[in-house]
Design a protein around this motif. Structure first.
Motif, PDB file in Angstrom:
ATOM      1  N   PRO A 144      -0.155   6.956  10.929  1.00  0.00           N
ATOM      2  CA  PRO A 144      -0.788   8.168  10.195  1.00  0.00           C
ATOM      3  C   PRO A 144      -2.142   8.747  10.691  1.00  0.00           C
ATOM      4  O   PRO A 144      -2.287   9.962  10.248  1.00  0.00           O
ATOM      5  N   ASN A 145      -3.213   7.985  10.986  1.00  0.00           N
ATOM      6  CA  ASN A 145      -4.528   8.694  11.265  1.00  0.00           C
ATOM      7  C   ASN A 145      -4.390   9.457  12.386  1.00  0.00           C
ATOM      8  O   ASN A 145      -5.385   9.955  12.845  1.00  0.00           O
ATOM      9  N   ASP A 146      -3.074   9.416  13.154  1.00  0.00           N
ATOM     10  CA  ASP A 146      -3.304  10.373  14.622  1.00  0.00           C
ATOM     11  C   ASP A 146      -2.642  11.640  14.202  1.00  0.00           C
ATOM     12  O   ASP A 146      -2.567  12.341  14.902  1.00  0.00           O
ATOM     13  N   ALA A 147      -2.427  11.924  12.832  1.00  0.00           N
ATOM     14  CA  ALA A 147      -1.769  13.207  12.416  1.00  0.00           C
ATOM     15  C   ALA A 147      -2.393  14.504  12.920  1.00  0.00           C
ATOM     16  O   ALA A 147      -1.953  15.499  13.278  1.00  0.00           O
ATOM     17  N   PRO A 148      -3.841  14.611  12.788  1.00  0.00           N
ATOM     18  CA  PRO A 148      -4.492  15.826  13.037  1.00  0.00           C
ATOM     19  C   PRO A 148      -4.270  16.019  14.702  1.00  0.00           C
ATOM     20  O   PRO A 148      -4.203  17.240  15.204  1.00  0.00           O
ATOM     21  N   MET A 149      -3.993  14.891  15.438  1.00  0.00           N
ATOM     22  CA  MET A 149      -3.931  15.038  16.882  1.00  0.00           C
ATOM     23  C   MET A 149      -2.523  15.520  17.212  1.00  0.00           C
ATOM     24  O   MET A 149      -2.073  16.472  17.785  1.00  0.00           O
ATOM     25  N   PHE A 150      -1.620  14.834  16.447  1.00  0.00           N
ATOM     26  CA  PHE A 150      -0.145  15.432  16.710  1.00  0.00           C
ATOM     27  C   PHE A 150      -0.106  16.877  16.039  1.00  0.00           C
ATOM     28  O   PHE A 150       0.823  17.535  17.084  1.00  0.00           O
ATOM     29  N   GLU A 151      -0.508  17.350  15.287  1.00  0.00           N
ATOM     30  CA  GLU A 151      -0.350  18.748  14.752  1.00  0.00           C
ATOM     31  C   GLU A 151      -1.067  19.745  15.750  1.00  0.00           C
ATOM     32  O   GLU A 151      -0.433  20.719  15.958  1.00  0.00           O
ATOM     33  N   PHE A 152      -2.200  19.396  16.373  1.00  0.00           N
ATOM     34  CA  PHE A 152      -3.008  20.286  17.302  1.00  0.00           C
ATOM     35  C   PHE A 152      -2.388  20.523  18.482  1.00  0.00           C
ATOM     36  O   PHE A 152      -2.227  21.255  19.182  1.00  0.00           O
ATOM     37  N   PHE A 153      -1.751  19.427  19.226  1.00  0.00           N
ATOM     38  CA  PHE A 153      -1.253  19.334  20.847  1.00  0.00           C
ATOM     39  C   PHE A 153       0.014  19.796  20.697  1.00  0.00           C
ATOM     40  O   PHE A 153       0.917  18.948  20.297  1.00  0.00           O
ATOM     41  N   PRO A 154       0.310  20.613  21.554  1.00  0.00           N
ATOM     42  CA  PRO A 154       1.960  21.121  21.559  1.00  0.00           C
ATOM     43  C   PRO A 154       2.213  19.843  22.509  1.00  0.00           C
ATOM     44  O   PRO A 154       3.795  19.984  22.485  1.00  0.00           O
ATOM     45  N   SER A 155       1.746  19.025  23.380  1.00  0.00           N
ATOM     46  CA  SER A 155       2.445  18.176  24.069  1.00  0.00           C
ATOM     47  C   SER A 155       2.200  16.591  23.547  1.00  0.00           C
ATOM     48  O   SER A 155       2.014  15.560  24.164  1.00  0.00           O
ATOM     49  N   ALA A 156       1.871  16.758  22.305  1.00  0.00           N
ATOM     50  CA  ALA A 156       1.523  15.318  21.591  1.00  0.00           C
ATOM     51  C   ALA A 156       2.813  14.397  21.651  1.00  0.00           C
ATOM     52  O   ALA A 156       3.924  14.849  21.461  1.00  0.00           O
ATOM     53  N   VAL A 157       2.596  13.287  21.974  1.00  0.00           N
ATOM     54  CA  VAL A 157       3.706  12.130  22.145  1.00  0.00           C
ATOM     55  C   VAL A 157       3.351  11.136  21.006  1.00  0.00           C
ATOM     56  O   VAL A 157       2.323  10.384  21.008  1.00  0.00           O
ATOM     57  N   GLY A 158       4.663  10.734  20.527  1.00  0.00           N
ATOM     58  CA  GLY A 158       4.536   9.470  19.722  1.00  0.00           C
ATOM     59  C   GLY A 158       5.095   8.289  20.334  1.00  0.00           C
ATOM     60  O   GLY A 158       6.207   8.424  20.904  1.00  0.00           O
ATOM     61  N   VAL A 159       4.482   6.940  20.536  1.00  0.00           N
ATOM     62  CA  VAL A 159       5.467   5.908  20.907  1.00  0.00           C
ATOM     63  C   VAL A 159       6.458   5.398  19.953  1.00  0.00           C
ATOM     64  O   VAL A 159       6.266   6.075  18.709  1.00  0.00           O
ATOM     65  N   ALA A 160       7.351   4.942  20.482  1.00  0.00           N
ATOM     66  CA  ALA A 160       8.765   4.954  19.531  1.00  0.00           C
ATOM     67  C   ALA A 160       8.541   4.264  18.006  1.00  0.00           C
ATOM     68  O   ALA A 160       9.090   4.518  17.049  1.00  0.00           O
ATOM     69  N   ASN A 161       7.473   3.418  18.037  1.00  0.00           N
ATOM     70  CA  ASN A 161       6.975   2.895  16.723  1.00  0.00           C
ATOM     71  C   ASN A 161       6.484   3.763  15.743  1.00  0.00           C
ATOM     72  O   ASN A 161       6.425   3.329  14.441  1.00  0.00           O
ATOM     73  N   VAL A 162       6.128   4.977  16.148  1.00  0.00           N
ATOM     74  CA  VAL A 162       5.764   5.886  15.208  1.00  0.00           C
ATOM     75  C   VAL A 162       6.651   6.350  13.937  1.00  0.00           C
ATOM     76  O   VAL A 162       6.550   6.682  12.800  1.00  0.00           O
TER      77      VAL A 162
END
Length: 280
Positions: free
Chosen positions: A220-238
């Motif tokens: 969850p603390n990665d949410a600002p980065m996920f929202e901003f970057f169009p190429s944001a990636v989550g590892v499967a455990n997200v």
């Protein structure tokens, strides 16, 4: 979230910067596997800029900026960045000098730490199984409360929620990582400090180049980065965070944690022609 396997090859070739969380993104079960560290080295050798974006302490960040194959570290969820500058002297020897940037000055940090100490006393009284984060002694701006790294069995969801609410009752922000609840006073976050790092270290406006940046994270603390970057990636455990994840990444790996990071590194390196796709 779309499978990383569908990521357009053309877009992968355009990537110049790789930003990555550490815990449960680079690490697996609390350890940094050799494969993840080697992936960082290979990305650097391929000419990519690598920056780690973490909730870990200033003490950890100093070590990582000095000794890991990275171009900088944003730490304590955006309270600081460290960058090891390299330059030549007399045209021969490479010299190094650490640059440290903090969101708040030392006096402000001390005042806020004192207030966070009072919050910890209340958390300790009301959630007795909670522990201070193991790296708390090396923090300069936030309070890390451990709910599963060195706590067994892990805290229940109700206990975690109470920790968050105690921070909020005192006017502090609280963010959830894969192992800690981190709380602080102020408006810092990972994205804001990443913008500052890009401007000062790379002389880049992050808004203008975000299509050439990949961020990979897991919590969850990665949410600002996920929202901003169009190429944001989550590892499967997200996926494990369910409704606690305020914003999902666009892409997701098939593998978890460090294996997922290796999957992303493999795809990037293969797209740029540096290794056969099956060897990392």
């Amino acid at each position: 979230m779309k499978s990383l396997e569908q990521f357009p090859l053309r877009k992968l070739r355009e990537v110049e910067y790789v930003l990555a969380d550490i815990d449960d993104t680079l690490t697996k079960d609390g350890y940094l596997p050799a494969t993840a560290y080697t992936a960082l080295e290979r990305l650097k050798a391929a000419g990519l800029k690598v920056v780690l974006i973490t909730g870990r302490s200033a003490g950890w960040c100093d070590h990582i900026a000095r000794m890991w194959p990275v171009d900088g570290v944003v730490g304590e969820n955006g309270a600081l960045y460290f960058h090891m500058r390299k330059f030549e002297r007399d045209g021969e020897k490479h010299e190094k000098l650490m640059k440290r940037f903090f969101e708040k000055n030392e006096e402000e940090r001390k005042r806020k730490r004192d207030s966070l100490g009072k919050i910890w006393k209340q958390i300790r009284d009301e959630v007795p199984r909670a522990k201070l984060a193991s790296d708390q002694d090396y923090r300069v701006a936030d309070l890390g409360v451990d709910f599963c790294e060195d706590v067994f069995p892990p805290l229940e969801e109700a206990e975690i929620n109470r920790i968050i609410s105690i921070f909020e009752e005192h006017g502090a922000l609280a963010k959830l990582s894969s192992i800690h609840v981190n709380g602080w006073f102020g408006e810092q976050d990972k994205l804001k400090m990443t913008r500052i790092l890009f401007k000062e270290v790379f002389e880049e406006n992050l808004e203008e180049i975000r299509d050439r940046v990949i961020f990979v994270g897991d919590s969850p603390n990665d949410a600002p980065m996920f929202e901003f970057f169009p190429s944001a990636v989550g590892v499967a455990n997200v996926r494990n965070w369910g409704d606690r994840l305020e914003c999902e990444p666009v892409w997701i790996t098939t593998k978890e944690s460090s294996d997922g990071f290796g999957e992303l590194a493999e795809a990037l390196l293969a797209a740029k022609g540096h290794i056969p796709k099956t060897t990392l």
